[in-house]
Enzyme design. Structure first.
Site, PDB file in Angstrom:
ATOM      1  N   GLU A 132       6.401  12.364  -0.683  1.00 11.01           N
ATOM      2  CA  GLU A 132       5.787  12.283   0.458  1.00 11.01           C
ATOM      3  C   GLU A 132       5.862  13.267   1.645  1.00 11.01           C
ATOM      4  O   GLU A 132       4.523  13.674   2.502  1.00 11.01           O
ATOM      5  CB  GLU A 132       5.356  10.845   0.481  1.00 11.01           C
ATOM      6  CG  GLU A 132       4.391  10.073   1.444  1.00 11.01           C
ATOM      7  CD  GLU A 132       4.218   8.441   2.233  1.00 11.01           C
ATOM      8  OE1 GLU A 132       5.590   8.065   1.871  1.00 11.01           O
ATOM      9  OE2 GLU A 132       3.718   8.489   2.575  1.00 11.01           O
TER      10      GLU A 132
ATOM     11  N   HIS B 276       8.370   3.034   7.579  1.00 14.94           N
ATOM     12  CA  HIS B 276       7.917   3.555   6.824  1.00 14.94           C
ATOM     13  C   HIS B 276       8.757   3.116   5.169  1.00 14.94           C
ATOM     14  O   HIS B 276       7.428   2.897   4.503  1.00 14.94           O
ATOM     15  CB  HIS B 276       7.678   4.726   6.662  1.00 14.94           C
ATOM     16  CG  HIS B 276       7.279   5.083   5.632  1.00 14.94           C
ATOM     17  ND1 HIS B 276       7.630   6.799   4.700  1.00 14.94           N
ATOM     18  CD2 HIS B 276       6.210   5.632   5.026  1.00 14.94           C
ATOM     19  CE1 HIS B 276       6.553   6.278   3.422  1.00 14.94           C
ATOM     20  NE2 HIS B 276       5.616   6.316   4.290  1.00 14.94           N
TER      21      HIS B 276
ATOM     22  N   GLU C 131       8.028  -0.206   4.347  1.00 15.45           N
ATOM     23  CA  GLU C 131       6.683  -0.836   3.437  1.00 15.45           C
ATOM     24  C   GLU C 131       6.143  -0.376   2.652  1.00 15.45           C
ATOM     25  O   GLU C 131       5.975  -1.039   1.180  1.00 15.45           O
ATOM     26  CB  GLU C 131       5.156   0.421   4.886  1.00 15.45           C
ATOM     27  CG  GLU C 131       4.160  -0.043   4.275  1.00 15.45           C
ATOM     28  CD  GLU C 131       3.590   1.698   3.850  1.00 15.45           C
ATOM     29  OE1 GLU C 131       3.498   1.571   3.259  1.00 15.45           O
ATOM     30  OE2 GLU C 131       3.491   2.121   5.066  1.00 15.45           O
ATOM     31  N   HIS C 132       6.748   0.706   1.702  1.00 16.45           N
ATOM     32  CA  HIS C 132       6.830   1.310   0.474  1.00 16.45           C
ATOM     33  C   HIS C 132       7.480  -0.152  -0.418  1.00 16.45           C
ATOM     34  O   HIS C 132       6.793  -0.152  -1.534  1.00 16.45           O
ATOM     35  CB  HIS C 132       7.692   2.261   0.289  1.00 16.45           C
ATOM     36  CG  HIS C 132       6.830   3.855  -0.017  1.00 16.45           C
ATOM     37  ND1 HIS C 132       6.582   4.752  -0.722  1.00 16.45           N
ATOM     38  CD2 HIS C 132       5.899   4.105   1.513  1.00 16.45           C
ATOM     39  CE1 HIS C 132       5.644   5.136  -0.301  1.00 16.45           C
ATOM     40  NE2 HIS C 132       5.716   5.443   1.073  1.00 16.45           N
TER      41      HIS C 132
END
Lengths: 426, 431
Positions: free
Chosen positions: A140, A65, A68-69
């Site tokens: 997040e 994840h 991905e950022h």
């Protein structure tokens, strides 16, 4: 290039495999102004332990994840801004077994596709940018940890599985992401963002040859061997724990029920398990079932009730959930209904109608380019041809559903998670 | 490839029909447009849910779902939406187009008939709803209203809106409030339902492969039982404005949460519904906080790492803009100051040509995507009905092409902060 036309659903798929191992699918959509491109790697939150160049690596939770950022960062700036300046709406998501980058656009498709292929294949990280992202992703994580629907799902995974990494949060924790460095990201990118481990899916009124050519031009010429992954010790068939509860600031109890299945082999078996499982859910607790009507009329469930099937490498389960004043009563009623159907059999008329409805719902979903591309990517990674679903449905019989209900469902393989409201003023 | 027809079938009943082969399904909507008010919001919100429970031909859930399954998984959903100060309530349907049905059949007429039956011939004794349906849907609606608190981001927006616009229609939630739901009676709800049938403007919508004449004929036949009363044919509702130039109001709540939610409400003191004004607001919103190229994304998130999201959302009907962000509790001042500083930059005209162009492209792309998505199209046309406009998405696209930097700057100067809401952690705790 292979061209396939699926008559019943009126879809055409063009398929190409590049020398580097990348698979490309194009759905030609004449007359549409919009287009959609989805570039995905077979790598997700589950893949924390893997063997790269004959060395086993353990990486912190949340790397897929985090990557991905950070992939959007480029030497010259940020691909999010490049794509949106050109009118496209870009985004990305990380699942347990897949990371996907996409844009939805209209004009400027070829430029946008080049941007997508470039930024996903060319990593650019610095220690400063990684540190900065720790702040953003930290927020997040706080946000999703405040979300009761996320909590109830994660607690269900923890109740169903003792070993399988689907029980870990895809985003990781604030502690685990603190361990991530630029080096970690480069290593995981090198291991998993290889063309042979990826797929590109495009839908729109586009020139397929140009799509293939862009991919050939931008991506590495040669692919590498796929890396081996370790998902830990095998889980028992039974649920790890029967129930997990948590208190949060919510108005009514929120629950999820999970039913652990034996995962099907990749390929046609997997698709059959999915379609059979979805029909089984409809017949058992679906919105047309006698059980649903009864629970709804008793006020035990409401419009938030849902049900479905999920599968990842090494695990498969059914789940259902929603809001209920009495989740234990819902659990009991659902398990009793499974016993009743096994004993008495399914109503033939109901079963025939459910098959019609399931077909209609699958066709309706094809309106969405995103659905076409994402489902194509997922089914490619698990070796299925998902678009033969009308033929697969035709072969599923009432007895298959009854048998599956008997063989798959039992109290021992069931788990429940519940988010209870915190007492007032607490 | 797409043919649009807009016609008043009967006084106050307008059909917007789009014929296209782009989609595999037909979308159908029957929507009543009512002025949003604290007095009627809960009753109006309850009516579609009660109607959806059954009609005279299919009086219960099992017979109703069997009828829908027989139509190849047809779907009919009760709908409640808020467009500015208009409450839009009704039924939204989705059915396979005939060519995807394995055997020869015409499901369009059956679908329209079924939706009209639900709307006009509810199950139960004459002149009343089935008491059990009424009671259980009251409970469901009340529980849905209570569950607003479960999604903290949405809840914070709701808390800001209802306090900032207290006393204005806009401050009323589309579902109403729990006390109003609990007070609903059989007689009262039946009277409200009759009032809708007799006098509320109705928007009919179709998007699918069938010829428009066929859709019109089926709609006329299905609605023949509708009482013809004093239906207003003009649907455009006037949005009220409260003048609040005297400085910002501050609100906060405390909850046991990990992340704070900041919502800031700005007013323009006028509607921005006319196409060129609407386009200017869309472009401004994309520059300020509505896209990944926006000032808020690039500064509050990317430069200062204060948050995962900091978005702005504009409401053209009311002329309001909300900024919403999830932040650590101790970053409240810093985030608020930065959000205001970015607006100040817009007011001063500190917007590059590139920012303007990419915002413009973003807006135009979104409008283009609307034209290719069935659900978005339906919502777009409902919005146009509310403001009494017949402009299709491409008129807004052209208007967006023409927006200038000066217009954006003037718009930013008109925008003034009205209220700030912060959802805090538990009282007495700081992180």
């Amino acid at each position: 290039m292979i061209r396939r036309h699926y008559d019943t659903i009126d879809e055409t798929v063009l398929e190409e495999t590049l020398d580097n191992g990348l698979k490309i699918f194009v759905f030609p959509k004449e007359g549409f102004g919009k287009n959609f491109a989805f570039f995905a790697t077979n790598y997700g939150g589950m893949d924390t332990r893997f063997c790269a160049e004959s060395v086993w690596c353990d990486t912190p939770m949340g790397v897929a994840h985090f990557l991905e950022h950070k992939m959007f960062d480029t030497k010259d700036g940020n691909a999010l801004q490049t794509l949106s300046s050109n009118g496209a709406s870009p985004n990305a998501f990380t699942g347990a077994a897949l990371t996907g980058y996409y844009f939805e656009g209209s004009d400027g498709f070829e430029e946008n596709l080049d941007t997508l292929l470039s930024f996903v294949s060319e990593p650019y990280f610095t220690e400063e940018s990684v540190e900065k992202e720790q702040g953003i992703i930290g927020q997040e994580i706080q946000m999703i940890e405040d979300n009761p629907n996320w909590q109830v799902y994660m607690k269900l995974m923890a109740a169903l599985y003792r070993e399988h990494p689907v029980r870990n949060s895809v985003a990781g924790s604030r502690e685990s992401i603190a361990e991530i460095t630029a080096q970690t990201l480069y290593q995981c990118h090198a291991s998993f963002y290889d063309p042979s481990n990826m797929v590109l899916c495009v839908a729109g009124d586009v020139n397929p040859k140009k799509v293939f050519d862009s991919a050939k031009r931008i991506l590495p010429r040669e692919g590498k061997e796929r890396v081996a992954r370790d998902y830990g010790a095998a889980d028992r068939p039974e649920a790890h724990q029967s129930e997990i509860t948590l208190s949060m600031q919510v108005s009514t109890p929120i629950f999820q029920l999970g039913f652990k299945l034996r995962p099907a082999e990749d390929g046609a078996e997997r698709l059959r398990q999915k379609l059979l499982a979805e029909l089984l859910c409809e017949a058992w607790m679906g919105s047309s079932s006698p059980l649903y009507a009864r629970l709804y009329e008793q006020g035990l469930i409401n419009q938030s009730f849902f049900y479905g099937y999920e599968a990842y490498p090494g695990c498969a389960f059914l789940l259902s959930g929603g809001e209920s004043r009495d989740p234990a009563a819902v659990r009991e009623a659902i398990l009793l209904e499974a016993e009743r159907i096994v004993k008495e059999g399914l109503d033939t008329g109901l079963f025939m109608r459910l098959k019609k409805a399931a077909y209609g719902n699958q066709v309706r979903a094809l309106n969405s380019f995103e659905h076409l591309c994402v489902e194509q990517a997922r089914s490619y990674f698990s070796g299925e041809d998902i678009w033969i679903f009308p033929q697969m449905y035709a072969r599923i019989q009432k007895e298959d559903v009854e048998r599956a209900l008997r063989d798959w469902i039992s109290e021992e393989r069931t788990a429940m998670s519940v988010i209870r409201p915190k007492g007032a003023g607490e | 490839m797409m043919e649009l027809s807009q016609r008043e079938l009967l006084p106050g009943i307008k059909l917007t029909a789009l014929q296209t082969n782009k989609f595999k399904t037909s979308m159908l909507a029957f929507t009543f447009l009512e002025p949003l008010s604290a007095k009627t919001a809960a009753e109006n919100a309850l009516i579609p849910a009660v109607l959806r429970r059954g009609c005279q031909s299919y009086p219960d859930m099992l017979s109703m779902s069997a009828a829908l399954d027989d139509l190849y998984g047809g779907a009919i959903e009760p709908m409640v939406r808020k467009k500015g100060e208009t409450q839009c309530i009704g039924l939204l349907g989705s059915f396979l187009d005939d060519c995807y049905i394995p055997e020869e059949s015409n499901i369009l007429e059956s679908a329209i008939e079924l939706m009209a039956q639900l709307l006009l011939k509810p199950a139960g004794e004459p002149l009343s709803f089935v008491p059990d349906y009424l009671e259980s849907e009251k409970q469901n609606l009340a529980s849905r209203i209570r569950s607003r608190i479960n999604d903290k981001q949405q809840y914070a927006v709701y808390r800001l809106t209802s306090q900032m616009c207290a006393g204005e229609a806009y401050g009323v939630d589309k579902l109403g409030e729990v006390e109003a739901v609990e007070a609903i009676t059989q007689e009262g709800l039946w009277a409200r339902y009759q009032a809708l049938l007799v006098s509320s403007p109705i928007q009919l919508y179709y998007c699918g492969a069938a010829p428009i004449a066929r859709v019109e004929a089926a709609m006329r036949a299905a609605l023949s039982a509708l009482p013809q009363g004093e239906r207003t044919s003009s649907t455009a509702t006037v949005t009220t404005q409260a003048s609040t130039q005297e400085g910002a109001h501050y609100f906060e709540d405390h909850m046991d949460v990990l992340q704070g939610k900041l919502v800031m409400g700005f007013r323009l003191d006028a509607s921005y519904t006319e196409s060129s004004a609407a386009a200017a607001l869309l472009v401004f919103n994309a520059i300020y906080g509505g896209s990944t190229n926006a000032k808020l994304f690039l500064n509050v998130r990317e430069r200062l790492s204060l948050c995962y999201y900091a978005n702005s959302m504009a409401d053209k009907y009311k002329g309001i803009l909300l900024v919403s962000s999830g932040i650590a509790f101790d970053q409240y001042e810093k985030a608020k100051d930065e959000i205001l500083a970015q607006l100040d930059d817009c007011r001063k005209g500190h917007i590059t040509q590139q920012e303007l162009e990419s915002a413009r492209r973003f807006v135009i792309n979104n409008l283009c995507l609307t034209a290719d998505a069935q659900g978005r199209l339906e919502d777009f046309w409902l919005g146009q009905a509310v403001v009494g406009s017949d402009d299709p998405p491409n008129v807004l696209e052209q208007a967006a092409e023409a927006v200038t930097l000066e217009e954006i700057q003037i718009l930013a100067q008109k925008m003034h902060l009205d209220s700030v809401y912060f959802l805090q952690g538990k009282e007495g705790e700081t992180l």
